[in-house]
Design an enzyme around this catalytic site. Sequence first.
Site, short mmCIF file in Angstrom:
data_model
loop_
_atom_site.label_atom_id
_atom_site.label_comp_id
_atom_site.label_asym_id
_atom_site.label_seq_id
_atom_site.Cartn_x
_atom_site.Cartn_y
_atom_site.Cartn_z
N CYS A 114 0.82 -1.22 0.00
CA CYS A 114 0.00 0.00 0.00
C CYS A 114 0.86 1.26 0.00
CB CYS A 114 -0.97 0.00 1.18
SG CYS A 114 -0.20 -0.20 2.80
N HIS B 109 -2.34 1.19 7.16
CA HIS B 109 -2.57 1.33 5.73
C HIS B 109 -2.08 2.70 5.27
CE1 HIS B 109 -4.31 0.11 1.97
NE2 HIS B 109 -5.17 1.12 1.92
N ASP C 219 -8.42 4.72 -1.77
CA ASP C 219 -7.85 3.50 -1.20
C ASP C 219 -7.16 2.68 -2.30
OD1 ASP C 219 -7.33 1.09 0.17
OD2 ASP C 219 -9.08 1.39 1.46
#
Length: 502
Positions: free
Chosen positions: A56, A162, A180
């Site tokens: 991520c 994240h 995201d």
Amino acid sequence: MEVASLYRRVLPSPPAVEFASTEGKRLFSEAMQGGTMEGFFNLISYFQTQSEPAFCGLASLSVVLNALAIDPGRTWKGPWRWFDESMLDCCEPLTKVKAEGITFGKVVCLAHCAGARVQSFRADQTTIHDFRAHLKRCASSQDCHLISSYHRRPFQQTGTGHFSPIGGYHAGQDMALILDVARFKYPPHWVPLPLLWEAMNTTDEATGLLRGFMIVSRHTSSPSLLYTVSCGDESWKSMAKYCVEDVPNLLKDESLNDVATLLSHLVESLPANAGDLIKWVIEARRKEEGESSLSKEEKERLALKEKVLQQVRDTKLFNVVHELQYPKGPCSSCSSSSDEDSLSQIAANVCCQGAAFLSGNLVSRYGFCCRETCIKCVEANGDGLKTVISGTVVSDGSEQGVDLLLPTSPSKTSLCNSNLRNKVVKYPSGADVLTVLLLVLHPNTWFGIKNEGVKAEFQNLVSTENLPDLLKREILHLRRQIHYLTGCKGEEACQVHMPPSP
């Protein structure tokens, strides 16, 4: 035992509002009218899904670097220069990131190494009011983007830490749009800004430090052309210690009564892996992709690299360093290939690096064996011949042909019009890298020299004031990278004030 597969997750709403929902579209429209969605379009144009469950941070940075149109200066695949997760490995091995993820500090490090300007803030170093102001500024501009490091728990989402870029801001309802990068799990969604702050104000168990956010933007100058700081191994930690602790102690020696003695002490005290810190940027292409001649763009990039290399060698400092490393023998007119780094060794080394890079393999170059290398010359789009290292690399039984475009400094006799085996090839060598390292170190480094005459002479040698503009930009860019790394000394808690860009 087989693990059950998953297809997406249901986005908990509230607290989040899905971007594609009726409410999400309304928020988007109102934010557009309010002028706080300006950064969204560049981000969405280059948006990507993380290619590994733990990538991520790499995916978020890759999206932002491409949205800012920062040129990586090296090819991704084929002829294309483009940021991809596989290229973001200068601060942490990709194998480690794939297994463990990446920390906030290492993503900041990666952004610096990629040539971006970065301001980083952990939650205990700023306030929610400052965060809101920074977000509003970036959301209202195309010149910077904000990456958030947060925990999913406050949003009632599954998972832990994240990273994702923030695509916009709705001032009326104080909501932020999270793009995201784990799109296989959750779609883009709006969240209340106070809740996002709460999610950032959490402790990363890997470091014991709070999460936060970073603002990434372009430098006014271009990233490095020929050299770059490589911090994928432990060399940067030992070099940080050398620059911050060892050099000041060495300079206290009152017996340093001339520049040659000073340089000898500095060189002899360098860490064994110092040469791994500053490396020259190679340009690789697969043989089957490479034409028999260089394109105009390849020729122009190679010409710039050669210009930087020659400007390094035109400095007085290089002459002193070179004489120190390779003193002339009794016959001053004699020259031997032994007085420079071994071209065959460099050829094998860079061919393996190039093959590893082009393959997209996450293992290091040591997983590749260079079977053969040779030097050849190719036509540079009607502008004469240029030197190319051509090699065949073997990995897991398969072969890969690799061409490396080799920057060489001008000489009276062209390498391509002579017996290459009997010529000293002026590729970037150890003396070049040491010269660059000394130029890159901050001027304050040398204040501790006791002998005022030696200090004045040495400061004149390492001064960037009279360097050609191209080399000066190269040195200042590397200085920003070194400044960050030496200030950190390997500490995740590091928050170094970066000097203003030129």
